[in-house]
Write a protein that holds these residues in place. Sequence first.
Motif, PDB file in Angstrom:
ATOM      1  N   PRO A 227      -8.249  -6.286  -3.665  1.00  0.00           N
ATOM      2  CA  PRO A 227      -9.174  -5.908  -2.582  1.00  0.00           C
ATOM      3  C   PRO A 227      -8.849  -6.589  -1.258  1.00  0.00           C
ATOM      4  O   PRO A 227      -9.153  -6.056  -0.189  1.00  0.00           O
ATOM      5  CB  PRO A 227     -10.544  -6.357  -3.117  1.00  0.00           C
ATOM      6  CG  PRO A 227     -10.384  -6.390  -4.608  1.00  0.00           C
ATOM      7  CD  PRO A 227      -8.956  -6.775  -4.857  1.00  0.00           C
TER       8      PRO A 227
ATOM      9  N   ARG B  36     -11.955   0.591   2.328  1.00  0.00           N
ATOM     10  CA  ARG B  36     -11.267   0.656   1.035  1.00  0.00           C
ATOM     11  C   ARG B  36     -10.615   2.028   0.879  1.00  0.00           C
ATOM     12  O   ARG B  36     -11.192   3.049   1.227  1.00  0.00           O
ATOM     13  CB  ARG B  36     -12.277   0.421  -0.087  1.00  0.00           C
ATOM     14  CG  ARG B  36     -11.691   0.442  -1.501  1.00  0.00           C
ATOM     15  CD  ARG B  36     -12.784   0.101  -2.490  1.00  0.00           C
ATOM     16  NE  ARG B  36     -12.319   0.144  -3.876  1.00  0.00           N
ATOM     17  CZ  ARG B  36     -12.389   1.213  -4.660  1.00  0.00           C
ATOM     18  NH1 ARG B  36     -12.902   2.340  -4.181  1.00  0.00           N
ATOM     19  NH2 ARG B  36     -11.963   1.160  -5.906  1.00  0.00           N
ATOM     20  N   SER B  37      -9.405   2.050   0.358  1.00  0.00           N
ATOM     21  CA  SER B  37      -8.671   3.300   0.203  1.00  0.00           C
ATOM     22  C   SER B  37      -9.434   4.282  -0.689  1.00  0.00           C
ATOM     23  O   SER B  37      -9.966   3.917  -1.740  1.00  0.00           O
ATOM     24  CB  SER B  37      -7.292   3.029  -0.404  1.00  0.00           C
ATOM     25  OG  SER B  37      -6.652   4.252  -0.733  1.00  0.00           O
TER      26      SER B  37
ATOM     27  N   TYR C 212       0.839  -1.206   0.000  1.00  0.00           N
ATOM     28  CA  TYR C 212       0.000   0.000   0.000  1.00  0.00           C
ATOM     29  C   TYR C 212       0.875   1.258   0.000  1.00  0.00           C
ATOM     30  O   TYR C 212       0.639   2.202  -0.770  1.00  0.00           O
ATOM     31  CB  TYR C 212      -0.920  -0.008   1.221  1.00  0.00           C
ATOM     32  CG  TYR C 212      -1.653   1.288   1.431  1.00  0.00           C
ATOM     33  CD1 TYR C 212      -2.851   1.554   0.782  1.00  0.00           C
ATOM     34  CD2 TYR C 212      -1.126   2.268   2.274  1.00  0.00           C
ATOM     35  CE1 TYR C 212      -3.514   2.756   0.961  1.00  0.00           C
ATOM     36  CE2 TYR C 212      -1.784   3.471   2.457  1.00  0.00           C
ATOM     37  CZ  TYR C 212      -2.977   3.702   1.806  1.00  0.00           C
ATOM     38  OH  TYR C 212      -3.621   4.907   1.984  1.00  0.00           O
TER      39      TYR C 212
ATOM     40  N   SER D 164      -7.878   4.458  -4.280  1.00  0.00           N
ATOM     41  CA  SER D 164      -7.799   3.238  -5.089  1.00  0.00           C
ATOM     42  C   SER D 164      -7.833   3.539  -6.587  1.00  0.00           C
ATOM     43  O   SER D 164      -7.080   2.938  -7.371  1.00  0.00           O
ATOM     44  CB  SER D 164      -8.947   2.287  -4.727  1.00  0.00           C
ATOM     45  OG  SER D 164      -8.784   1.787  -3.417  1.00  0.00           O
TER      46      SER D 164
ATOM     47  N   ILE E 186      -6.763   3.016   7.546  1.00  0.00           N
ATOM     48  CA  ILE E 186      -6.709   1.904   6.605  1.00  0.00           C
ATOM     49  C   ILE E 186      -6.073   0.672   7.253  1.00  0.00           C
ATOM     50  O   ILE E 186      -6.539  -0.455   7.078  1.00  0.00           O
ATOM     51  CB  ILE E 186      -5.909   2.295   5.343  1.00  0.00           C
ATOM     52  CG1 ILE E 186      -6.500   3.575   4.722  1.00  0.00           C
ATOM     53  CG2 ILE E 186      -5.932   1.160   4.319  1.00  0.00           C
ATOM     54  CD1 ILE E 186      -7.930   3.448   4.265  1.00  0.00           C
TER      55      ILE E 186
ATOM     56  N   ASP F 126      -2.700  -1.659  -9.207  1.00  0.00           N
ATOM     57  CA  ASP F 126      -4.039  -2.198  -8.965  1.00  0.00           C
ATOM     58  C   ASP F 126      -3.976  -3.129  -7.756  1.00  0.00           C
ATOM     59  O   ASP F 126      -3.782  -4.339  -7.880  1.00  0.00           O
ATOM     60  CB  ASP F 126      -4.534  -2.941 -10.215  1.00  0.00           C
ATOM     61  CG  ASP F 126      -6.030  -3.159 -10.179  1.00  0.00           C
ATOM     62  OD1 ASP F 126      -6.664  -2.715  -9.198  1.00  0.00           O
ATOM     63  OD2 ASP F 126      -6.559  -3.769 -11.121  1.00  0.00           O
TER      64      ASP F 126
ATOM     65  N   PHE G 255      -7.277  -4.783   1.803  1.00  0.00           N
ATOM     66  CA  PHE G 255      -8.060  -3.924   2.692  1.00  0.00           C
ATOM     67  C   PHE G 255      -9.020  -4.716   3.592  1.00  0.00           C
ATOM     68  O   PHE G 255      -9.808  -4.105   4.324  1.00  0.00           O
ATOM     69  CB  PHE G 255      -8.825  -2.899   1.869  1.00  0.00           C
ATOM     70  CG  PHE G 255      -7.939  -2.042   0.998  1.00  0.00           C
ATOM     71  CD1 PHE G 255      -7.067  -1.137   1.550  1.00  0.00           C
ATOM     72  CD2 PHE G 255      -7.969  -2.184  -0.384  1.00  0.00           C
ATOM     73  CE1 PHE G 255      -6.241  -0.358   0.752  1.00  0.00           C
ATOM     74  CE2 PHE G 255      -7.149  -1.424  -1.202  1.00  0.00           C
ATOM     75  CZ  PHE G 255      -6.277  -0.495  -0.627  1.00  0.00           C
ATOM     76  N   GLU G 256      -8.952  -6.049   3.506  1.00  0.00           N
ATOM     77  CA  GLU G 256      -9.824  -6.857   4.359  1.00  0.00           C
ATOM     78  C   GLU G 256      -9.111  -7.159   5.684  1.00  0.00           C
ATOM     79  O   GLU G 256      -7.920  -7.462   5.691  1.00  0.00           O
ATOM     80  CB  GLU G 256     -10.177  -8.168   3.644  1.00  0.00           C
ATOM     81  CG  GLU G 256     -11.024  -7.951   2.394  1.00  0.00           C
ATOM     82  CD  GLU G 256     -11.252  -9.243   1.634  1.00  0.00           C
ATOM     83  OE1 GLU G 256     -10.766 -10.308   2.113  1.00  0.00           O
ATOM     84  OE2 GLU G 256     -11.864  -9.192   0.549  1.00  0.00           O
TER      85      GLU G 256
END
Length: 302
Positions: A293, A277-278, A67, A281, A253, A290, A296-297
């Motif tokens: 997902p 979620r950022s 990230y 994104s 985040i 990219d 972010f979980e």
Amino acid sequence: MSAVGRRVDESNPYVDARLADGSRFNAMVPPIAVDGSLVSIRKFKKEKLGVDDLVRFGAFTEEMAAYLQAAVSCRLNIIVSGGTGSGKTTTLNALSSFIDNSERILTIEDTAELQLQQVHVGRMESRPPNVEGKGAVTQRDCLRNALRMRPDRIIVGETRGEEVIDMLQAMNTGHDGSMTTIHANSARDGVSRLENMISMAGIEMPIKAMRAQIASAVNLIVQASRLQDGSRRMVSITEITGMEGEVISMQEIFRFQRVGLTPEGKIIGHFTATGVRSAYSDRFRQWGYDLPPAIFEPFAAE
């Protein structure tokens, strides 16, 4: 103190300097130092710690590193916040490794500590006044001059005073991807600290305008902390997403989730995403980052 061009005596009983090997030297002499001279030297490793080293030491996770790589590469403006000895400069050095080698970077510090590995790096260091009280060159002076040198990024080692307004304006006027550190205990405290420093600069500005300037300039606050067992962790990564009324809106985040303490005094905990979620994104995707997902979980302790 002739080796570093500084003077320390009864009329000037303290000195802060950088030695030839890059170490930080601080000394105080009587009568300020009551029981005799006080000397401290902070030495720095020749080989700076990289992102992989910090991940291996448990300062943050690979997901957080991915990230942060996207955030730095996509030229988000980043503030590293933390207390003394929390690893702010080490974190800033690690983040700078994600900067492309083609970019022109200018660094501004009170005492030169940053060790950037890029080719186009211009380093500046402020200077205290001489014995007559003249000749001082402040970080603000360096920052104003840096804006005339066409930098792609400006990195201020530590923002602690009136130079904050020039730093924010630089972030707002085309120097995307700039970075600095501040002393604060949380992301929200960091924003309050920026407000206080703007006030210290003697600029009379309505609080809403002040916060709008901060919200427009700063994209990300990385919180570093030295925990009670001596370990250093990146305890929070928080995005600034804009304004809601007169309040700066923020979303966390990633965070370090502390769950307990061992009998030996070691802190038990784990890093986790918050599930948010950022807000950047789409920007990451446009720049070719990219992120999956799953980053972010929330993830549980190992």
